[in-house]
Motif scaffolding. Structure first.
Motif, PDB file in Angstrom:
ATOM      1  N   VAL A  81       0.866  -1.175   0.000  1.00 31.85           N
ATOM      2  CA  VAL A  81       0.000   0.000   0.000  1.00 31.85           C
ATOM      3  C   VAL A  81       0.904   1.227   0.000  1.00 31.85           C
ATOM      4  CG1 VAL A  81      -1.883   1.216   1.145  1.00 31.85           C
ATOM      5  CG2 VAL A  81      -1.698  -1.281   1.373  1.00 31.85           C
ATOM      6  N   ARG A  82       0.664   2.106  -0.983  1.00 36.94           N
ATOM      7  CA  ARG A  82       1.426   3.356  -1.066  1.00 36.94           C
ATOM      8  C   ARG A  82       0.551   4.480  -0.512  1.00 36.94           C
ATOM      9  NH1 ARG A  82       2.892   5.813  -6.854  1.00 36.94           N
ATOM     10  NH2 ARG A  82       0.671   6.190  -6.786  1.00 36.94           N
ATOM     11  N   TYR A  83       1.182   5.399   0.193  1.00 40.86           N
ATOM     12  CA  TYR A  83       0.484   6.539   0.781  1.00 40.86           C
ATOM     13  C   TYR A  83       0.979   7.836   0.159  1.00 40.86           C
ATOM     14  CZ  TYR A  83      -1.154   3.021   3.899  1.00 40.86           C
ATOM     15  OH  TYR A  83      -1.740   1.876   4.369  1.00 40.86           O
ATOM     16  N   THR A  84       0.042   8.684  -0.223  1.00 43.52           N
ATOM     17  CA  THR A  84       0.377   9.983  -0.797  1.00 43.52           C
ATOM     18  C   THR A  84       1.084  10.846   0.239  1.00 43.52           C
ATOM     19  OG1 THR A  84      -1.519   9.810  -2.261  1.00 43.52           O
ATOM     20  CG2 THR A  84      -0.561  11.999  -1.981  1.00 43.52           C
ATOM     21  N   ASP A  85       0.513  10.885   1.433  1.00 42.54           N
ATOM     22  CA  ASP A  85       1.119  11.625   2.539  1.00 42.54           C
ATOM     23  C   ASP A  85       1.788  10.624   3.472  1.00 42.54           C
ATOM     24  OD1 ASP A  85       0.146  14.170   1.714  1.00 42.54           O
ATOM     25  OD2 ASP A  85      -1.832  13.611   2.492  1.00 42.54           O
ATOM     26  N   PRO A  86       3.040  10.860   3.847  1.00 40.68           N
ATOM     27  CA  PRO A  86       3.734   9.906   4.717  1.00 40.68           C
ATOM     28  C   PRO A  86       2.982   9.681   6.032  1.00 40.68           C
ATOM     29  CG  PRO A  86       5.277  11.515   3.839  1.00 40.68           C
ATOM     30  CD  PRO A  86       3.894  11.984   3.468  1.00 40.68           C
ATOM     31  N   ILE A  87       3.013   8.445   6.481  1.00 37.16           N
ATOM     32  CA  ILE A  87       2.432   8.060   7.758  1.00 37.16           C
ATOM     33  C   ILE A  87       3.529   8.102   8.811  1.00 37.16           C
ATOM     34  CG2 ILE A  87       1.504   6.077   9.021  1.00 37.16           C
ATOM     35  CD1 ILE A  87      -0.202   5.492   6.606  1.00 37.16           C
ATOM     36  N   ASP A  88       3.207   8.623   9.991  1.00 33.73           N
ATOM     37  CA  ASP A  88       4.153   8.657  11.099  1.00 33.73           C
ATOM     38  C   ASP A  88       4.266   7.250  11.680  1.00 33.73           C
ATOM     39  OD1 ASP A  88       5.502   8.872  13.501  1.00 33.73           O
ATOM     40  OD2 ASP A  88       4.408  10.640  14.174  1.00 33.73           O
ATOM     41  N   TRP A  89       5.433   6.656  11.485  1.00 29.84           N
ATOM     42  CA  TRP A  89       5.689   5.291  11.949  1.00 29.84           C
ATOM     43  C   TRP A  89       6.721   5.382  13.065  1.00 29.84           C
ATOM     44  CZ3 TRP A  89       3.044   1.769   8.753  1.00 29.84           C
ATOM     45  CH2 TRP A  89       3.149   0.420   9.109  1.00 29.84           C
ATOM     46  N   ASN A  90       6.239   5.656  14.252  1.00 28.49           N
ATOM     47  CA  ASN A  90       7.136   5.849  15.402  1.00 28.49           C
ATOM     48  C   ASN A  90       8.174   6.934  15.122  1.00 28.49           C
ATOM     49  OD1 ASN A  90       5.801   3.692  16.634  1.00 28.49           O
ATOM     50  ND2 ASN A  90       7.245   2.219  15.801  1.00 28.49           N
ATOM     51  N   GLY A  91       7.711   8.032  14.512  1.00 29.58           N
ATOM     52  CA  GLY A  91       8.599   9.157  14.241  1.00 29.58           C
ATOM     53  C   GLY A  91       9.295   9.106  12.891  1.00 29.58           C
ATOM     54  N   GLU A  92       9.072   8.060  12.122  1.00 37.43           N
ATOM     55  CA  GLU A  92       9.688   7.915  10.797  1.00 37.43           C
ATOM     56  C   GLU A  92       8.610   8.018   9.718  1.00 37.43           C
ATOM     57  OE1 GLU A  92      12.814   7.864  10.429  1.00 37.43           O
ATOM     58  OE2 GLU A  92      13.561   7.233  12.379  1.00 37.43           O
ATOM     59  N   PRO A  93       8.919   8.640   8.584  1.00 39.00           N
ATOM     60  CA  PRO A  93       7.919   8.781   7.508  1.00 39.00           C
ATOM     61  C   PRO A  93       7.838   7.513   6.652  1.00 39.00           C
ATOM     62  CG  PRO A  93       9.947   9.874   6.860  1.00 39.00           C
ATOM     63  CD  PRO A  93      10.165   9.346   8.260  1.00 39.00           C
ATOM     64  N   VAL A  94       6.625   6.992   6.513  1.00 37.81           N
ATOM     65  CA  VAL A  94       6.404   5.787   5.699  1.00 37.81           C
ATOM     66  C   VAL A  94       5.454   6.109   4.557  1.00 37.81           C
ATOM     67  CG1 VAL A  94       5.302   3.495   5.698  1.00 37.81           C
ATOM     68  CG2 VAL A  94       6.950   4.108   7.487  1.00 37.81           C
ATOM     69  N   ARG A  95       5.879   5.793   3.349  1.00 38.18           N
ATOM     70  CA  ARG A  95       5.033   5.937   2.151  1.00 38.18           C
ATOM     71  C   ARG A  95       4.567   4.583   1.643  1.00 38.18           C
ATOM     72  NH1 ARG A  95       5.918  10.474  -1.221  1.00 38.18           N
ATOM     73  NH2 ARG A  95       4.069   9.684  -2.271  1.00 38.18           N
ATOM     74  N   PHE A  96       5.237   3.496   2.087  1.00 38.96           N
ATOM     75  CA  PHE A  96       4.922   2.152   1.622  1.00 38.96           C
ATOM     76  C   PHE A  96       4.815   1.196   2.805  1.00 38.96           C
ATOM     77  CE2 PHE A  96       7.353   4.286  -1.642  1.00 38.96           C
ATOM     78  CZ  PHE A  96       6.576   4.087  -2.776  1.00 38.96           C
ATOM     79  N   ALA A  97       3.656   0.574   2.940  1.00 36.34           N
ATOM     80  CA  ALA A  97       3.483  -0.500   3.913  1.00 36.34           C
ATOM     81  C   ALA A  97       3.396  -1.793   3.111  1.00 36.34           C
ATOM     82  CB  ALA A  97       2.229  -0.293   4.749  1.00 36.34           C
TER      83      ALA A  97
END
Length: 146
Positions: A81-97
């Motif tokens: 799953v790609r995200y347009t806006d980064p998700i906060d993953w324990n303080g790290e930016p995630v665009r791909f889960a």
């Protein structure tokens, strides 16, 4: 590994989640929907994240279940799953889960293939810029190679 690990229907170009846990659920639901895992596997993915972060760097997180959840796995599979806006993953930016389920330690081989793709910043940029899920799938098809 005898069949496709990453199937086109398990690639989403615009994820709906806005939190880490919802992103884990979103990746997990794709694995459930494709018949790779039972519903119990999602809870195991959340449990794993609670004990150790699955953030890998380069905008990538690879949520997966605990060792105790191996009975919930029916076949090896990936979801992305790609995200347009980064998700906060324990303080790290995630665009791909990238959700992962591996039978018989196949997840180790799968993880190494994903790691190779995401270790190349140019490849990550191509995935970020890909127009749709078909384009993302095409860029990642090599993970299905024997």
């Amino acid at each position: 590994m005898s069949e496709e690990i990453l199937r086109r229907e398990n690639v989403v170009a615009r994820g709906a989640a806005t939190t880490r846990d919802d992103a884990i659920r979103e990746a997990g639901r794709l694995l459930v929907g494709s018949g790779a895992v039972s519903e119990d596997y999602i809870a195991s993915m959340l449990e794993r994240e609670g004990s150790v972060s699955t953030y890998m760097g380069n905008f990538l997180a690879i949520p997966h279940g605990t060792n105790e959840a191996k009975d919930a796995i029916k076949r090896s599979a990936l979801s992305l799953v790609r995200y347009t806006d980064p998700i906060d993953w324990n303080g790290e930016p995630v665009r791909f889960a990238v959700g992962i389920a591996g039978l018989n330690n196949e997840h180790l081989e799968i993880l190494s293939k994903i790691a190779i793709v995401f270790s190349d910043e140019d490849e990550v940029q191509k995935l970020i810029e890909a127009g749709d899920a078909d384009a993302i799938f095409t860029l990642l098809e090599e993970v299905n190679a024997e």
